[in-house]
Motif scaffolding. Sequence first.
Motif, PDB file in Angstrom:
ATOM      1  N   ASP A   1     -12.029  15.216  -4.265  1.00 37.54           N
ATOM      2  CA  ASP A   1     -13.038  14.501  -3.473  1.00 37.54           C
ATOM      3  C   ASP A   1     -14.021  15.489  -2.844  1.00 37.54           C
ATOM      4  O   ASP A   1     -15.227  15.233  -2.765  1.00 37.54           O
TER       5      ASP A   1
ATOM      6  N   ASP B   1     -12.864  -0.414  -4.266  1.00 43.87           N
ATOM      7  CA  ASP B   1     -11.614  -1.162  -4.053  1.00 43.87           C
ATOM      8  C   ASP B   1     -11.802  -2.282  -3.032  1.00 43.87           C
ATOM      9  O   ASP B   1     -11.329  -3.406  -3.222  1.00 43.87           O
TER      10      ASP B   1
ATOM     11  N   ASP C   1      -7.882  13.407  -2.136  1.00 41.99           N
ATOM     12  CA  ASP C   1      -7.608  14.348  -3.221  1.00 41.99           C
ATOM     13  C   ASP C   1      -8.596  15.505  -3.101  1.00 41.99           C
ATOM     14  O   ASP C   1      -9.753  15.308  -2.742  1.00 41.99           O
TER      15      ASP C   1
ATOM     16  N   ARG D   1      -9.748   9.460   6.026  1.00 41.43           N
ATOM     17  CA  ARG D   1      -8.599   9.547   5.118  1.00 41.43           C
ATOM     18  C   ARG D   1      -7.690  10.700   5.497  1.00 41.43           C
ATOM     19  O   ARG D   1      -6.471  10.592   5.437  1.00 41.43           O
TER      20      ARG D   1
ATOM     21  N   TRP E   1      -2.796   9.630   1.600  1.00 45.07           N
ATOM     22  CA  TRP E   1      -2.429   9.618   0.181  1.00 45.07           C
ATOM     23  C   TRP E   1      -3.627   9.362  -0.716  1.00 45.07           C
ATOM     24  O   TRP E   1      -3.610   9.694  -1.897  1.00 45.07           O
ATOM     25  N   LYS E   2      -4.663   8.759  -0.152  1.00 47.31           N
ATOM     26  CA  LYS E   2      -5.861   8.492  -0.968  1.00 47.31           C
ATOM     27  C   LYS E   2      -6.694   9.746  -1.178  1.00 47.31           C
ATOM     28  O   LYS E   2      -7.567   9.789  -2.043  1.00 47.31           O
TER      29      LYS E   2
ATOM     30  N   ASP F   1     -17.043   8.472  -4.533  1.00 47.76           N
ATOM     31  CA  ASP F   1     -15.782   8.298  -3.800  1.00 47.76           C
ATOM     32  C   ASP F   1     -16.048   7.690  -2.429  1.00 47.76           C
ATOM     33  O   ASP F   1     -17.005   8.082  -1.762  1.00 47.76           O
ATOM     34  N   THR F   2     -15.197   6.802  -2.027  1.00 51.13           N
ATOM     35  CA  THR F   2     -15.257   6.091  -0.729  1.00 51.13           C
ATOM     36  C   THR F   2     -16.419   5.099  -0.620  1.00 51.13           C
ATOM     37  O   THR F   2     -16.659   4.551   0.452  1.00 51.13           O
TER      38      THR F   2
ATOM     39  N   THR G   1       0.844  -1.193   0.000  1.00 51.11           N
ATOM     40  CA  THR G   1       0.000   0.000   0.000  1.00 51.11           C
ATOM     41  C   THR G   1       0.887   1.254   0.000  1.00 51.11           C
ATOM     42  O   THR G   1       0.597   2.249  -0.675  1.00 51.11           O
TER      43      THR G   1
ATOM     44  N   LYS H   1      -9.363   4.954 -14.387  1.00 57.31           N
ATOM     45  CA  LYS H   1      -9.207   6.268 -13.773  1.00 57.31           C
ATOM     46  C   LYS H   1      -9.470   7.324 -14.846  1.00 57.31           C
ATOM     47  O   LYS H   1      -9.909   6.991 -15.942  1.00 57.31           O
TER      48      LYS H   1
ATOM     49  N   LYS I   1      -3.652   6.780   5.320  1.00 59.90           N
ATOM     50  CA  LYS I   1      -4.711   6.850   4.303  1.00 59.90           C
ATOM     51  C   LYS I   1      -4.713   8.188   3.565  1.00 59.90           C
ATOM     52  O   LYS I   1      -5.411   8.344   2.576  1.00 59.90           O
TER      53      LYS I   1
ATOM     54  N   ALA J   1       1.099   4.105  -2.697  1.00 58.13           N
ATOM     55  CA  ALA J   1       0.888   5.505  -2.307  1.00 58.13           C
ATOM     56  C   ALA J   1       2.058   6.382  -2.750  1.00 58.13           C
ATOM     57  O   ALA J   1       1.867   7.517  -3.187  1.00 58.13           O
TER      58      ALA J   1
END
Lengths: 268, 268
Positions: free
Chosen positions: B197, B72, B194, B183, B191-192, B67-68, A49, B93, B189, A53
């Motif tokens: 979002d 994944d 953005d 996040r 890095w996830k 998102d979220t 992960t 993406k 987290k 990242a």
Amino acid sequence: MKAREQFRVPDKFTLDDADAARQPLGDGSKAGDKECTDDVLERINDLQTMLYAQRKHKVLLVLQGMDTSGKDGAVRSLYSKISPVGLRTAAFKAPTELEAGYDYLWRVHRHVPAKGEMVVFNRSHYEEVLITRVLKQIDGKECRRRYAQIRDFERMLAETGTTIVKVMLHISKSEQRERLQARIDNPKKQWKFDQSDIDQRKQWRAFQRAYEEAILATDADHAPWYIVPADSKPHRDLAIARLLLETLESLKLRWPAPDASLATLKIR
Amino acid sequence: MKAREQFRVPDKFTLDDADAARQPLGDGSKAGDKECTDDVLERINDLQTMLYAQRKHKVLLVLQGMDTSGKDGAVRSLYSKISPVGLRTAAFKAPTELEAGYDYLWRVHRHVPAKGEMVVFNRSHYEEVLITRVLKQIDGKECRRRYAQIRDFERMLAETGTTIVKVMLHISKSEQRERLQARIDNPKKQWKFDQSDIDQRKQWRAFQRAYEEAILATDADHAPWYIVPADSKPHRDLAIARLLLETLESLKLRWPAPDASLATLKIR
């Protein structure tokens, strides 16, 4: 002892001397190996992960081995705990007509890892110096030319940021007999059986020699070969997991620096 | 009640009325849902092996959601028990410059399942009638043209042997707030996260309307949409597993006929 030392191919070796039933890791029990593997895979998942990242490194795991040596099973074990978001598999079967129209590295190159990715090759460009050599589709001279091409290709990948781990799953001839027989006898496995499995088994020694030669010709510190004993499935999975973990640990991965502007952000 | 009836999108609906916290399957406990999911996935794995062995059907699972919403995580759950040999994932993406040079179905078409394969789309061609519509990159007329193109595309896939399952992971706006906040607050987290979002969250209603319109415009018996409540992660995974299992069961898969010539074969 590190798995990377334990299984790294020595300068001189024969597969006949390499014990496919050896179990240097774990406590010798299937349940113990399974538990250890799960732990190692969880740690790989965390590091992977981070790899994803950070989007800096690329990791390529090449799996080779005779029929029934457990390539599919090994891939499956990885996915049992590692997120598929950054883990990708490319399986290379006999080239299609389209693929055969290109050089043999073309289809492989398309699937190498991008930054942040970990990719597993289930078979690889090595088939082009193994089965092709045994079936005499290429002669010794062409085979040596390909070793050099493969060395060049892998050096380029390494120099452009790819960490390469090459694993040969080494099974004994008697273990293969049992696994092939099981495929024939089990109606749920018979679809996996192919007449070519027997033809190739008849050339067992020639395949072993081709593996030895290819491995010795292409082993390098930036693209090391590991011979993983694969008669035991749980130990095989443990060995691969340990090799991967040690490789990821050597990358000194870090989480991307936190964004200070987010420190006080509250989502509404 | 079958999950396929439970979650199939009705002729008329709004996402505001669809309860994202609903848990019609399982016993309401996380542990219970997890255990049920494991059982269902084991059964899917058997059927999927049959699908792969038979090389007749193709299965496509499309995952969409805000998102979220857990796309994944849902993919990961599938891989925890299903062999990656016949299971493939394609994540879409924002289109690269190369991809954007083609029509929007081009990159998607390249990844549809071949015979024997099960493919999961983590996002899909539907982004081209969702985010593009909300950001006003296309107008209503172009959007309706695309609905028709998507209907045509999916009908072609279905007519050529692809079984399509489309899932919208439906989360509530408050659940998304918690997940986005997590996040931001968790260094592992962050890095996830953005900035986009948050921009997209601000357009929550517009996105929900775009989803409703796209879903209603493209729902068909050969390419059904299911709205899966996704505030609970274990229940989300259970719902998707059940949808897949019921779909695979409907295919009446069989093992390839045993080869009589192998009946007495002994490997030496």
